[in-house]
Write an enzyme that holds these catalytic residues in place. Structure first.
Site, PDB file in Angstrom:
ATOM      1  N   THR A  55     -13.362   6.179   6.624  1.00 12.69           N
ATOM      2  CA  THR A  55     -14.057   5.590   5.481  1.00 12.69           C
ATOM      3  C   THR A  55     -13.910   4.072   5.525  1.00 12.69           C
ATOM      4  O   THR A  55     -13.252   3.518   6.407  1.00 12.69           O
ATOM      5  CB  THR A  55     -13.470   6.100   4.153  1.00 12.69           C
ATOM      6  OG1 THR A  55     -12.135   5.571   3.997  1.00 12.69           O
ATOM      7  CG2 THR A  55     -13.405   7.628   4.111  1.00 12.69           C
ATOM      8  N   TYR A 100       0.839  -1.211   0.000  1.00 13.31           N
ATOM      9  CA  TYR A 100       0.000   0.000   0.000  1.00 13.31           C
ATOM     10  C   TYR A 100       0.871   1.258   0.000  1.00 13.31           C
ATOM     11  O   TYR A 100       0.646   2.174  -0.790  1.00 13.31           O
ATOM     12  CB  TYR A 100      -0.916   0.006   1.221  1.00 13.31           C
ATOM     13  CG  TYR A 100      -1.811   1.230   1.276  1.00 13.31           C
ATOM     14  CD1 TYR A 100      -2.850   1.393   0.370  1.00 13.31           C
ATOM     15  CD2 TYR A 100      -1.610   2.231   2.230  1.00 13.31           C
ATOM     16  CE1 TYR A 100      -3.663   2.524   0.403  1.00 13.31           C
ATOM     17  CE2 TYR A 100      -2.420   3.363   2.274  1.00 13.31           C
ATOM     18  CZ  TYR A 100      -3.447   3.499   1.360  1.00 13.31           C
ATOM     19  OH  TYR A 100      -4.245   4.614   1.388  1.00 13.31           O
ATOM     20  N   LYS A 156       1.232   4.309  -2.972  1.00 14.05           N
ATOM     21  CA  LYS A 156       1.006   5.730  -2.722  1.00 14.05           C
ATOM     22  C   LYS A 156       2.249   6.567  -3.023  1.00 14.05           C
ATOM     23  O   LYS A 156       2.145   7.718  -3.453  1.00 14.05           O
ATOM     24  CB  LYS A 156       0.556   5.934  -1.267  1.00 14.05           C
ATOM     25  CG  LYS A 156      -0.852   5.392  -1.009  1.00 14.05           C
ATOM     26  CD  LYS A 156      -1.883   6.061  -1.898  1.00 14.05           C
ATOM     27  CE  LYS A 156      -3.289   5.586  -1.678  1.00 14.05           C
ATOM     28  NZ  LYS A 156      -4.294   6.281  -2.516  1.00 14.05           N
TER      29      LYS A 156
END
Length: 330
Positions: free
Chosen positions: A242, A205, A209
């Site tokens: 989220t 991850y 990014k």
């Protein structure tokens, strides 16, 4: 050695997370100013059916933009469009299907969009997945690298000719790419971009990014050297409450719930910097920036490595089937 390669990215990611939470504890979320109407401008927001993407699409629609929500769940997308339409009396919003984990789907999306003859003034690369178990896209790429980065790399390149035609000297087209503070702990291994030697979801991850920031800087360098009225910036939304955190391990989920309630940003707050980059007059003609909480901020030292930027670009073109210069008209 294997254990170290697996554990270090996890430690780095959680230390970065603690640092971000401390910042959010003592600093208010960036309040969006009132922007002038943007009637006639067209925007695409990937992942625009939920979370920060939805808030971005909703706000851009309220400014009078024609917004295309790009997502891979039609039911969700249609529901988001209906909700925005019920709330807004101006602007135009619609849903168009795209699966960023499929290069074929990305190409189909672009082909369908271009067939309509629309201009494109704003592209918000927002969609993403986080900490997923080891999985591959239909093209055989590690999922986080493939969806978060390569899908957006291809999408942006295929839409570049439309963005270039849509921007003008006094009103540039804008590319807004959502990265994350986790990029500070990211490591780009050019010999193993797919994490095959040792897969760690946290490292994968962070790598995806960092790749987005490297891509943004190199893209802006190309656009500037060619003199095109298109500005590319990367944004960091902070830690936002989220569904992105659904793949945390069970103990982390238990800790996350009360911490998120106290310290995480809301999706609307998280989207504020993306909206600022997409619509603010202050960002007119400004590119190659990393924006956090509405301000230009230094990204990681690795992200400014021009040799790394160029080599990642070259390898990315090869992976998605583009010529080495990147852009390819559909």
């Amino acid at each position: 050695m294997w254990l170290l390669a697996f554990v270090l990215p996890i430690i780095r990611l959680y230390l970065i997370g603690i640092k971000v939470l401390l910042y959010q504890l003592f600093n208010k979320s960036f309040p969006l100013p009132v922007f002038p109407k943007q009637n006639g401008r067209v925007a695409i927001v990937t992942g625009g059916a939920r979370g920060m993407g939805y808030e971005t699409a909703r706000h851009l629609t309220s400014l009078g933009m024609h917004v295309v929500i790009a997502g891979n769940c039609e039911e969700e997308g249609v529901a988001a469009v209906k909700k925005i339409q019920e709330e807004q009396n101006e602007g135009n919003v619609e849903f168009q299907n795209i699966d960023l984990a499929s290069l074929k789907s990305v190409r189909q999306f672009v082909h369908k969009f271009k067939d309509r003859g629309l201009l494109l003034h704003v592209l918000v690369n927002n969609a993403g997945v986080m900490l997923v178990p080891e999985r591959k896209t239909e093209d055989g790429f590690e999922l986080q690298f493939g969806l978060n980065y390569l899908g957006h790399f291809l999408l942006t390149n295929l839409l570049l000719d439309t963005l270039k035609k849509s921007g003008t000297a006094d009103s540039c087209a804008r590319i807004v790419t959502v990265s994350s503070a986790t990029h500070y702990g990211g490591v780009i291994s050019l010999d193993d971009l797919q994490g095959r030697s040792c897969y760690c979801s946290h490292g994968a991850y962070s790598q995806s990014k960092l790749a987005l920031v490297l891509f943004t800087y190199h893209l802006q360098q190309r656009l500037t050297s060619e003199g095109f009225p298109v500005m590319a910036n990367a944004v960091d939304p902070g830690m936002v409450n989220t569904d992105l955190y659904q793949n945390l391990c069970s103990p982390a989920q238990l800790v996350k719930q009360p911490v998120a309630w106290l310290l995480f940003r809301t999706p609307a707050q998280g989207a504020s910097t993306s909206i600022y980059a997409a619509a603010s007059p202050e960002m007119e003609g400004v590119g190659g920036c990393y924006l956090y909480n509405g301000r230009r901020t230094q990204s990681s030292e690795a992200s400014y490595d021009e040799d790394l930027q160029a080599e990642l670009w070259r390898q990315s073109c090869a992976l998605v089937g583009l010529p080495e210069e990147g852009h390819q008209a559909e």
